[in-house]
Design a protein around this motif. Structure first.
Motif, mmCIF file in Angstrom:
data_model
loop_
_atom_site.group_PDB
_atom_site.id
_atom_site.type_symbol
_atom_site.label_atom_id
_atom_site.label_comp_id
_atom_site.label_asym_id
_atom_site.label_seq_id
_atom_site.Cartn_x
_atom_site.Cartn_y
_atom_site.Cartn_z
ATOM 1 N N TYR A 201 1.052 -1.242 0.147
ATOM 2 C CA TYR A 201 -0.018 0.019 0.087
ATOM 3 C C TYR A 201 1.089 1.150 0.112
ATOM 4 C CZ TYR A 201 0.788 -0.278 5.118
ATOM 5 O OH TYR A 201 1.587 -0.391 6.451
ATOM 6 N N SER A 202 0.447 2.215 -0.619
ATOM 7 C CA SER A 202 1.336 3.488 -1.054
ATOM 8 C C SER A 202 0.640 4.511 -1.421
ATOM 9 C CB SER A 202 2.594 3.127 -1.845
ATOM 10 O OG SER A 202 3.387 4.123 -2.068
ATOM 11 N N SER A 203 0.955 5.783 -1.220
ATOM 12 C CA SER A 203 0.500 7.060 -1.968
ATOM 13 C C SER A 203 1.246 6.772 -3.380
ATOM 14 C CB SER A 203 0.704 8.021 -1.121
ATOM 15 O OG SER A 203 2.228 8.578 -1.193
ATOM 16 N N GLY A 204 2.335 6.335 -3.632
ATOM 17 C CA GLY A 204 2.867 6.490 -4.870
ATOM 18 C C GLY A 204 4.367 5.755 -5.239
ATOM 19 N N ASN A 205 5.092 6.290 -4.484
ATOM 20 C CA ASN A 205 6.552 5.977 -4.946
ATOM 21 C C ASN A 205 6.720 4.341 -4.445
ATOM 22 O OD1 ASN A 205 7.215 8.245 -6.242
ATOM 23 N ND2 ASN A 205 7.882 9.228 -4.482
ATOM 24 N N HIS B 67 -0.364 -6.968 -5.921
ATOM 25 C CA HIS B 67 -1.342 -6.360 -5.865
ATOM 26 C C HIS B 67 -1.013 -4.838 -4.910
ATOM 27 C CE1 HIS B 67 -2.904 -10.027 -7.223
ATOM 28 N NE2 HIS B 67 -3.897 -9.423 -7.434
ATOM 29 N N ILE B 68 -1.265 -3.607 -5.570
ATOM 30 C CA ILE B 68 -1.107 -2.437 -4.824
ATOM 31 C C ILE B 68 -2.145 -1.529 -4.624
ATOM 32 C CG2 ILE B 68 0.231 -0.560 -5.074
ATOM 33 C CD1 ILE B 68 2.128 -2.917 -5.561
ATOM 34 N N VAL B 69 -2.389 -1.254 -3.250
ATOM 35 C CA VAL B 69 -3.414 -0.352 -2.735
ATOM 36 C C VAL B 69 -3.030 1.017 -2.911
ATOM 37 C CG1 VAL B 69 -5.065 0.000 -0.832
ATOM 38 C CG2 VAL B 69 -4.404 -2.161 -1.362
ATOM 39 N N MET B 70 -3.816 1.863 -3.390
ATOM 40 C CA MET B 70 -3.365 3.348 -3.503
ATOM 41 C C MET B 70 -4.622 4.270 -3.122
ATOM 42 S SD MET B 70 -1.076 3.283 -6.976
ATOM 43 C CE MET B 70 -0.073 4.670 -6.621
ATOM 44 N N PRO B 71 -4.405 5.367 -2.270
ATOM 45 C CA PRO B 71 -5.428 6.177 -2.205
ATOM 46 C C PRO B 71 -6.143 6.856 -3.253
ATOM 47 C CG PRO B 71 -3.742 6.676 -0.545
ATOM 48 C CD PRO B 71 -3.100 5.740 -1.800
ATOM 49 N N GLU B 72 -7.182 7.228 -3.341
ATOM 50 C CA GLU B 72 -7.618 7.795 -4.626
ATOM 51 C C GLU B 72 -7.337 9.156 -4.801
ATOM 52 O OE1 GLU B 72 -12.488 5.595 -4.013
ATOM 53 O OE2 GLU B 72 -11.853 7.794 -3.054
ATOM 54 N N GLU B 73 -6.724 9.538 -3.847
ATOM 55 C CA GLU B 73 -6.266 11.132 -4.084
ATOM 56 C C GLU B 73 -4.610 11.115 -4.739
ATOM 57 O OE1 GLU B 73 -5.186 10.520 0.243
ATOM 58 O OE2 GLU B 73 -7.194 9.942 -1.277
ATOM 59 N N THR B 74 -4.146 9.772 -4.889
ATOM 60 C CA THR B 74 -2.752 9.727 -5.353
ATOM 61 C C THR B 74 -2.643 10.187 -6.839
ATOM 62 O OG1 THR B 74 -2.632 7.494 -4.380
ATOM 63 C CG2 THR B 74 -1.025 8.111 -6.169
ATOM 64 N N PRO B 75 -1.694 11.065 -7.130
ATOM 65 C CA PRO B 75 -1.496 11.778 -8.366
ATOM 66 C C PRO B 75 -1.679 10.715 -9.388
ATOM 67 C CG PRO B 75 -0.108 12.597 -6.955
ATOM 68 C CD PRO B 75 -0.767 11.643 -6.101
ATOM 69 N N ASP C 190 2.874 15.209 -1.490
ATOM 70 C CA ASP C 190 1.947 14.105 -1.232
ATOM 71 C C ASP C 190 2.593 12.732 -0.726
ATOM 72 O OD1 ASP C 190 2.233 12.446 -4.016
ATOM 73 O OD2 ASP C 190 2.665 14.296 -4.285
ATOM 74 N N GLY C 191 3.895 12.869 -1.076
ATOM 75 C CA GLY C 191 4.768 11.396 -0.473
ATOM 76 C C GLY C 191 4.998 11.852 1.076
ATOM 77 N N LEU C 192 4.730 12.865 1.581
ATOM 78 C CA LEU C 192 5.217 12.769 3.043
ATOM 79 C C LEU C 192 3.958 13.072 4.028
ATOM 80 C CD1 LEU C 192 8.199 15.314 2.708
ATOM 81 C CD2 LEU C 192 8.140 12.833 2.568
ATOM 82 N N GLU D 88 9.686 16.075 -7.319
ATOM 83 C CA GLU D 88 8.613 16.329 -6.606
ATOM 84 C C GLU D 88 8.451 17.126 -5.543
ATOM 85 O OE1 GLU D 88 6.881 12.479 -4.862
ATOM 86 O OE2 GLU D 88 8.422 11.759 -6.164
ATOM 87 N N PRO D 89 7.454 17.827 -4.847
ATOM 88 C CA PRO D 89 7.565 18.511 -3.796
ATOM 89 C C PRO D 89 8.112 17.521 -2.583
ATOM 90 C CG PRO D 89 5.379 19.256 -4.835
ATOM 91 C CD PRO D 89 6.263 17.887 -5.724
ATOM 92 N N SER D 90 7.834 16.315 -2.378
ATOM 93 C CA SER D 90 8.364 15.820 -1.284
ATOM 94 C C SER D 90 9.699 15.548 -1.620
ATOM 95 C CB SER D 90 7.667 14.488 -1.392
ATOM 96 O OG SER D 90 6.338 14.490 -1.361
ATOM 97 N N GLY D 91 10.457 15.487 -2.705
ATOM 98 C CA GLY D 91 11.603 15.335 -2.951
ATOM 99 C C GLY D 91 12.527 16.474 -2.544
#
Length: 315
Positions: free
Chosen positions: A74-78, A95-103, A230-232, A275-278
Motif C-alpha cells: 500500500y502506498s501513495s505512489g513511490n 497487488h498495490i493499494v493506492m489512495p484515490e487522491e494519489t496523483p 503528497d509523499g510525506l 516532486e515537492p516531497s523530494g
C-alpha cells in the motif's frame, strides 16, 4: 523491537547491487559557500524514487516459496511503483493499494509495471491491503514499517559515507520514517560526527511534534493531506519512530511556499526534476535552521504531475 544495524544495511547493499542505481553525489556550486552543498538524486532511480531500494531488499530477502506467492503493498505512489517494478523484475504478481487522491502519474506508472492497482478512500489503505493478503496469499511489503525495507533505504547512507566521508550535515525527508531511519543508522556507524536532520512539511509535521513530546502522535489524515508534498503524508510506526529518536539530531519543518521554491530551484539550477516531497531537504537547507558545514540533501523522488511542475516553474 528489532533495530536495524549497519550489518543489515551492508547485507541489503549486497542483495540489491545490480538491481538499483548507485546514485552519484552531485556537487552544487550554487550553494552557500559556508555550507558547501551536494545532492543525492534518488529521482534518477528507474521508478523515480528511493523506494526501489527497500522494495528490492525486502523481496530479495524472502525465501523462494514465499516470494512465488506474490506481494501486496500500500502506498501513495513511490513505494507502489517500487514494489511493482521489483515484482516485475522477479516475475511475480503484485497487488498495490493506492489512495484515490494519489496523483495520476503515480497510479499510471504503477500499472505500467504490471501491478494490479486497487484504489481506496483516505485512511483505508492498510485495511484494504490486509484483505488482499488474505485473498491472494501474497506477502505484505509495507512502505516503511519493516526492517528489510529500512535496511534497503539505508544503503543511501552507505553511499554518502563512501563518497563524502567528512560530511557534516545530511538533510532527509521524513514521512513514515523508513528513509531517515535507514540513512541515519548508516551514518551513525560510519560518520558519527555528521548531523542527521529530518525535514517535514509544516502541514504534516506529526513527527516533529512527536519528537518534542517523546511519543508518537496522531494527526488526522485530512490535516496531513493539506500539504503539496503528497509523499510525506504518512506517520511513523513504532519501529521507525524508535529509530528516528535514536538517529536524528534535529527535525526542521518547511512551509508550502518554501517547498515550491525548492522544487523550482532544483529544476532551474541543478537541472533535476523534484516532486515537492523530494524538494523539502533543499527547502530546509535554505532556512536559517540549517548549520554550517559540508551538507548533503537527499532528493528522494521526482514523480510529479506535469501540470503541477509547470505551475511550480512559473512561480
Amino acid at each position: 523491537m528489532q533495530q536495524v544495524t549497519i550489518e543489515d544495511i551492508r547485507a541489503a547493499a549486497d542483495r540489491i547491487r545490480g538491481s538499483v542505481l548507485r546514485t552519484p553525489l552531485i556537487p552544487a556550486g550554487w550553494g552557500d559557500p559556508e555550507r558547501p552543498l551536494w545532492i543525492k538524486p534518488e529521482s534518477l532511480q528507474a521508478v523515480g524514487a528511493f523506494k526501489v531500494r527497500g522494495a528490492f531488499n525486502a523481496i530479495a530477502a524472502l525465501d523462494d516459496d514465499t516470494r512465488a506467492r506474490g506481494v501486496v503493498a500500500y502506498s501513495s505512489g513511490n513505494h507502489a511503483q517500487a514494489v511493482a517494478y521489483a515484482a516485475s523484475r522477479w516475475g511475480i504478481a503484485a497487488h498495490i493499494v493506492m489512495p484515490e487522491e494519489t496523483p495520476n502519474v503515480k497510479v499510471a506508472a504503477t500499472r505500467e509495471w504490471g501491478a494490479t492497482v486497487v484504489l481506496c478512500g483516505a485512511g483505508e489503505r492498510e485495511r484494504v491491503a490486509a484483505r488482499l493478503v488474505t485473498e491472494t496469499g501474497g506477502v505484505l511489503i509495507p512502505p516503511f514499517d519493516h526492517p528489510d525495507v529500512i535496511a534497503g533505504q539505508g544503503t543511501i547512507g552507505l553511499e554518502i559515507a563512501e563518497d563524502l566521508p567528512d560530511v557534516e550535515t545530511v538533510l532527509i525527508p521524513v514521512s513514515g520514517g523508513g528513509l531517515a531511519s535507514g540513512i541515519g543508522t548508516a551514518l551513525r556507524a560510519l560518520c558519527p560526527r555528521a548531523r542527521v536532520i529530518g525535514v517535514e512539511p509544516e502541514l504534516a509535521a506529526d513527527t516533529a511534534e512527536a519528537l518534542r513530546v517523546g511519543h508518537r502522535v496522531d494527526w488526522p489524515i485530512q490535516d496531513r493531506n493539506r500539504t503539496i508534498a503528497d509523499g510525506l503524508r504518512s506517520q511513523p510506526s513504532e519501529l521507525t519512530f524508535d529509530h528516528l529518536r535514536r538517529v536524528l539530531d534535529d527535525l526542521i519543518t518547511v512551509s508550502e511556499n518554501d517547498i515550491r521554491a525548492a522544487s523550482r530551484e532544483l529544476a532551474l539550477r541543478a537541472h533535476l526534476v523534484a516532486e515537492p516531497s523530494g524538494a523539502v531537504a533543499l527547502a530546509a537547507y535554505r532556512s536559517t535552521a540549517t548549520p554550517r558545514g559540508r551538507t548533503v540533501i537527499v532528493l528522494s523522488g521526482g514523480n510529479v504531475e506535469p501540470a503541477l511542475m509547470a505551475e511550480i516553474l512559473v512561480g
